[in-house]
Scaffold this active site. Structure first.
Site, PDB file in Angstrom:
ATOM      1  N   GLU A   1     -11.430   0.410  -3.651  1.00  0.00           N
ATOM      2  CA  GLU A   1     -10.609   0.909  -2.545  1.00  0.00           C
ATOM      3  C   GLU A   1      -9.483   1.761  -3.132  1.00  0.00           C
ATOM      4  O   GLU A   1      -9.469   2.058  -4.303  1.00  0.00           O
ATOM      5  CB  GLU A   1     -10.010  -0.271  -1.770  1.00  0.00           C
ATOM      6  CG  GLU A   1      -9.168  -1.203  -2.639  1.00  0.00           C
ATOM      7  CD  GLU A   1      -8.625  -2.406  -1.888  1.00  0.00           C
ATOM      8  OE1 GLU A   1      -8.971  -2.588  -0.716  1.00  0.00           O
ATOM      9  OE2 GLU A   1      -7.855  -3.169  -2.492  1.00  0.00           O
TER      10      GLU A   1
ATOM     11  N   ASP B   1       0.824  -1.213   0.000  1.00  0.00           N
ATOM     12  CA  ASP B   1       0.000   0.000   0.000  1.00  0.00           C
ATOM     13  C   ASP B   1       0.860   1.265   0.000  1.00  0.00           C
ATOM     14  O   ASP B   1       0.725   2.140   0.879  1.00  0.00           O
ATOM     15  CB  ASP B   1      -0.923   0.024   1.229  1.00  0.00           C
ATOM     16  CG  ASP B   1      -1.768  -1.232   1.345  1.00  0.00           C
ATOM     17  OD1 ASP B   1      -2.164  -1.765   0.308  1.00  0.00           O
ATOM     18  OD2 ASP B   1      -2.028  -1.674   2.489  1.00  0.00           O
TER      19      ASP B   1
END
Length: 509
Positions: free
Chosen positions: A234, A45
């Site tokens: 997301e 991420d």
């Protein structure tokens, strides 16, 4: 949140017998490739912050989980409460700054249980540099830490979540996570976040949000606005190019029929606007799922940033995990170029690969180099060490402690494109802590068995462990080369910590 797909993968040599506890030999990041950015640890991420011509990447600290027999298990993400930080000013050699202890009893934010998917921002407040790290407490809220430098020490300035479902306009967000932060030219800051798919709403989940941050960067202002991102899943991202705002995100994996022009599953899609809070226009996708490029799929997560005059995308893929032949879910950050079409403003399709990006400057060996600076490595890990005058309690309160490379016998670190100059160095110095018997640090050019330019004798550890500066003469290193720093111990269990090193030119102290 973890989806696999396979097709059109490029191929890289792998070692199917390796695992992270005993990695020996080059694995994952193979010379001369630049991806993944690290081979000695995972990092997922990614989010990028550029400061003083250096990019800092903040990443979810994926850590191997083991079963009762000590075998690696699929990543559950449930125990992740730290954020990893690395940085580089050349995009091939990366300095590991260790891990920020964010959540849990030992973290800066004791109210939080997890720390996923960070975002970072810089602002000058009351004449001082301030850095802000936003993180997801699983999918239930977003917190913020602050620090005087990009690497800490970090504190929680508000002692609670910054954004919860009680925040105005956020009530219907399914997954309250994955923040992205943007500070505009007028110094107004915005935070983008959210994700998830309400039942029956895969085409238009309407779970992405944008809202203003306060001038203090640790409060929100007004009501969050919906970003109508098609097939939103997301991973919010935001950047500005030629006065156009680009909202980027990962599309969902819904298996229903999609119309022509809709984002395919698991790709990085984007929308544009002339205002930071919309209205937004959907434009298409810019990065296919990692499975398209690397023969291992999964969720997609990214950050787009500018360094000097080039644009880049940091994204993760499970390539190191795949090379180690361990169960899925452990992600590694990659880097590739991003190009905007000058006429239309559209983003050209990104070609993800193992090669990565070009090194943008020569490496200077005459500066003080942190031992945890690594281009490529074999058998190396990094370790956070106490400063000599710090107690354990002080270390728990600070993340500014020393990060060193830990080298076992027959392990090495390589630095890419080192510029030794026309005369070359005469001296090599290193600050080392030996944890066992004597050994030798060999300095070689271009290959692990390349020309030897110096040997640093490391005496056996005696009495209490302490850092020692050691020096050796160097000859035969002129011009540009890759540098290999190799440790050979007298026994297989020999281990040293390398804290910092540098070369000296003739007559240089």
């Amino acid at each position: 949140m973890n989806h696999n797909s396979t097709s059109h993968a490029n191929v890289q040599k792998q070692d199917p017998s390796a695992n992270l506890k005993s990695v020996r030999g080059e694995i994952g990041k193979l010379h001369p490739n630049g991806n993944p950015l690290m081979a000695h640890k995972f990092g997922a991420d990614p989010y990028a912050l550029v400061f003083n011509n250096r990019v800092y990447l903040y990443m979810t600290s994926d850590k191997l989980e083991y079963d009762q027999d000590g075998l690696p298990q699929k990543n559950s993400y449930s125990s992740i409460n730290r954020i990893t930080v690395i940085s580089s000013d050349d995009l091939v050699n990366w300095t590991d700054h260790g891990e920020i202890r964010v959540a849990g009893p030992q973290g800066a934010a004791t109210w939080a249980s997890q720390s996923w998917a960070p975002a970072a921002a810089h602002r000058i407040i009351e004449g001082k540099d301030r850095f802000f790290l936003y993180f997801a407490n699983n999918a239930s809220g977003i917190g913020v830490l602050s620090a005087p430098t990009p690497v800490g020490p970090w504190v929680d300035p508000i002692g609670k979540a910054l954004i919860t479902r009680e925040t105005s306009g956020v009530e219907e967000v399914t997954w309250l996570f994955d923040p992205a932060v943007f500070v505009d030219d007028d110094h107004q800051a915005y935070i983008y976040f959210g994700g998830g798919i309400p039942e029956g709403k895969a085409e238009r989940p309407d779970t992405a949000r944008v809202m203003r941050l306060g001038d203090d960067m640790i409060s929100v202002v007004g009501k969050a606005k919906v970003i109508p991102a098609p097939y939103m899943f997301e991973d919010s991202g935001i950047h500005k190019y030629n006065n156009m705002y680009y909202y980027t995100y990962c599309s969902n994996f819904d298996e229903g029929d999609r119309l022509e022009g809709d984002p395919p599953p698991g790709e990085i899609a984007y929308m544009t606007s002339v205002q930071p809070m919309g209205p937004w226009t959907y434009q298409g996708t810019l990065l296919q799922n990692p499975g398209h490029f690397f023969d291992v799929g999964g969720n997609n997560h990214h950050a787009i940033f500018q360094l000097a005059d080039q644009w880049y995308i940091a994204y993760h893929a499970q390539t190191l995990c795949q090379a180690m032949n361990i169960p899925e879910g452990y992600r590694s950050t990659h880097l590739n170029r991003v190009e905007h079409d000058e006429t239309s403003g559209r983003i050209k399709k990104v070609q993800a690969d193992y090669q990565g990006v070009d090194q943008i400057k020569w490496f200077d060996p005459y500066q003080q180099v942190t031992g945890s600076t690594i281009g490529w490595s074999s058998g190396v890990s990094t370790e956070q060490c106490l400063n000599s005058n710090e107690t354990s309690a002080e270390m728990a309160a600070s993340d500014s402690n020393v990060i060193s490379a830990k080298l076992q016998s027959d392990s090495w670190i390589a630095i890419s494109n080192v510029d030794f100059g026309s005369e070359g160095p005469t001296i090599f110095k290193a600050l080392i802590l030996n944890q066992a018997t004597e050994g030798v640090l060999e300095l070689r050019l271009d290959r692990s068995d390349g020309p030897l330019i110096g040997e640093l004798i490391i005496p056996s550890a005696t009495g209490s462990l302490h850092w020692v500066e050691l020096t050796t003469e160097v000859t035969g290193a002129q011009g540009e080369h890759d540098l290999y720093i190799m440790f050979n111990g007298s026994t297989d269990s020999s281990t040293i910590l390398l804290r910092e090193w540098k070369f000296n030119r003739q007559n240089e102290v």
